[in-house]
Design an enzyme around this catalytic site. Sequence first.
Site, PDB file in Angstrom:
ATOM      1  N   TRP A 127      35.970  24.602  40.271  1.00 37.54           N
ATOM      2  CA  TRP A 127      36.876  23.593  39.686  1.00 37.54           C
ATOM      3  C   TRP A 127      37.760  24.301  38.669  1.00 37.54           C
ATOM      4  O   TRP A 127      37.258  24.966  37.755  1.00 37.54           O
ATOM      5  CB  TRP A 127      36.037  22.505  39.035  1.00 37.54           C
ATOM      6  CG  TRP A 127      36.786  21.401  38.374  1.00 37.54           C
ATOM      7  CD1 TRP A 127      37.829  20.689  38.887  1.00 37.54           C
ATOM      8  CD2 TRP A 127      36.526  20.855  37.078  1.00 37.54           C
ATOM      9  NE1 TRP A 127      38.238  19.738  37.986  1.00 37.54           N
ATOM     10  CE2 TRP A 127      37.458  19.818  36.868  1.00 37.54           C
ATOM     11  CE3 TRP A 127      35.594  21.136  36.079  1.00 37.54           C
ATOM     12  CZ2 TRP A 127      37.489  19.060  35.697  1.00 37.54           C
ATOM     13  CZ3 TRP A 127      35.617  20.391  34.915  1.00 37.54           C
ATOM     14  CH2 TRP A 127      36.554  19.363  34.726  1.00 37.54           C
ATOM     15  N   ASP A 208      26.674  22.079  36.886  1.00 35.27           N
ATOM     16  CA  ASP A 208      27.624  20.982  36.765  1.00 35.27           C
ATOM     17  C   ASP A 208      27.387  20.055  37.947  1.00 35.27           C
ATOM     18  O   ASP A 208      27.570  20.460  39.102  1.00 35.27           O
ATOM     19  CB  ASP A 208      29.054  21.534  36.776  1.00 35.27           C
ATOM     20  CG  ASP A 208      30.103  20.458  36.493  1.00 35.27           C
ATOM     21  OD1 ASP A 208      29.741  19.274  36.388  1.00 35.27           O
ATOM     22  OD2 ASP A 208      31.298  20.812  36.389  1.00 35.27           O
ATOM     23  N   ALA A 210      28.646  16.572  39.259  1.00 36.16           N
ATOM     24  CA  ALA A 210      29.637  15.516  39.048  1.00 36.16           C
ATOM     25  C   ALA A 210      29.656  14.491  40.174  1.00 36.16           C
ATOM     26  O   ALA A 210      30.349  13.478  40.064  1.00 36.16           O
ATOM     27  CB  ALA A 210      31.033  16.131  38.910  1.00 36.16           C
ATOM     28  N   LYS A 243      32.368   9.461  38.987  1.00 36.63           N
ATOM     29  CA  LYS A 243      32.472   9.236  40.420  1.00 36.63           C
ATOM     30  C   LYS A 243      31.438   8.242  40.920  1.00 36.63           C
ATOM     31  O   LYS A 243      31.769   7.247  41.573  1.00 36.63           O
ATOM     32  CB  LYS A 243      32.347  10.562  41.181  1.00 36.63           C
ATOM     33  CG  LYS A 243      33.570  11.456  41.071  1.00 36.63           C
ATOM     34  CD  LYS A 243      33.608  12.218  39.773  1.00 36.63           C
ATOM     35  CE  LYS A 243      34.811  13.127  39.668  1.00 36.63           C
ATOM     36  NZ  LYS A 243      34.873  13.814  38.353  1.00 36.63           N
TER      37      LYS A 243
END
Length: 394
Positions: A127, A208, A210, A243
């Site tokens: 990302w 991470d 997400a 999300k």
Amino acid sequence: MFEQLKEKPADKILALGQAYREDPRETKIDLGVGVYKTPEGVTPIMRAVKAAEKQLWEIESTKAYTALAGDPAFTDAMVGLVLGDAVARDQVSTIATPGGTGAVRQAFELVRMVNPGARVFVSDPTWPNHLSILAHLGMEVVNYRYFDSATCAVDFAGMLTDLEGVRAGDVVLLHGCCHNPTGANLNMTEWAAVVELLNAKGALPMIDIAYQGFGDGLEEDARAVRFVAANCPEMLIAASCSKNFGIYRERTGILMAVAQDATLGKITQGNLAYLNRQNYSFPPDHGARLVSMVLTDADLRADWQAELEDVRLGMLKLREQLAGELQRLSGSDRFGFIAQHRGMFSRLGATPEQVERLREDHAIYMIGDSRINIAGLNSETVPILARAMIDAGV
């Protein structure tokens, strides 16, 4: 003083969105910005979140600050969601953050505070904001191979070779599931090999996560994170609610620091709270409170999980449709990886020139590295994308 400021480069994803909005063609398709959309192109408020918001409007009696670390009901609920029973609760220190991005930033801040010389190993690709934050903080970045553009799968041999270069005190940043931007994930055998290497080297894993619930399901998507937590002395976890709860604008996230030595918890928790105080003081609460309400109410949680599962299965169906349509048009199974990838994103393996041709000739907008947001498609636009990809020579 201000005359010393230098113009910063435009965010490529946001610039792409602006170009899309300015395109007058009615047939245009936006596969760039990474937000979930329904087949109608709407990013909805989830049913359980809306119900919780109505309840909150009735019962909320103050807008006073919560704690520096955030509301304990939220942090406890999120530890349960992400870690399950992988570790005891007293082994996890937590702070609520403004979104997953805030959690990532605070994690890097903690690393820099503890070990200013730490290097951060980052997947190639990752990302973009990971790299932007690290550059802003002046932290050294080391890329490790991750994605094989020829096979559109994980280059695990290359990854392990590059991670052999980690030293004690370094940090290795990993994606818990639904890798952004590639959609290609490690399997559990590969995760076990990574954990073995990091433990041998004395490096700190940072995950991470997400997109929990967007890949193979809520529990399966957390499997790798839980494995690392149970098998490494220490780790950091940055988690986002944007999300899977659909509360993007509420900026709801959490940073967790896991230590097998629970005696470190008090001082770790104090340092996390200190970082919150230095950056934004008390974290936002509205989204966090909605999340805790959904996760702790049996009916709301059941409805949320059902809707999240519908979202996940809808994206899988689009993946399978696109892979099948490309196989039909090309007479080749070289696009089968699209059905194997997970989450909102896949990297198609197109060249920047092919991506530009897709935009100019077909009004199809995607990131220059050919990352597409699967959720930007619907059953009617999948064949349009497939034909355009073949026409562009992808």
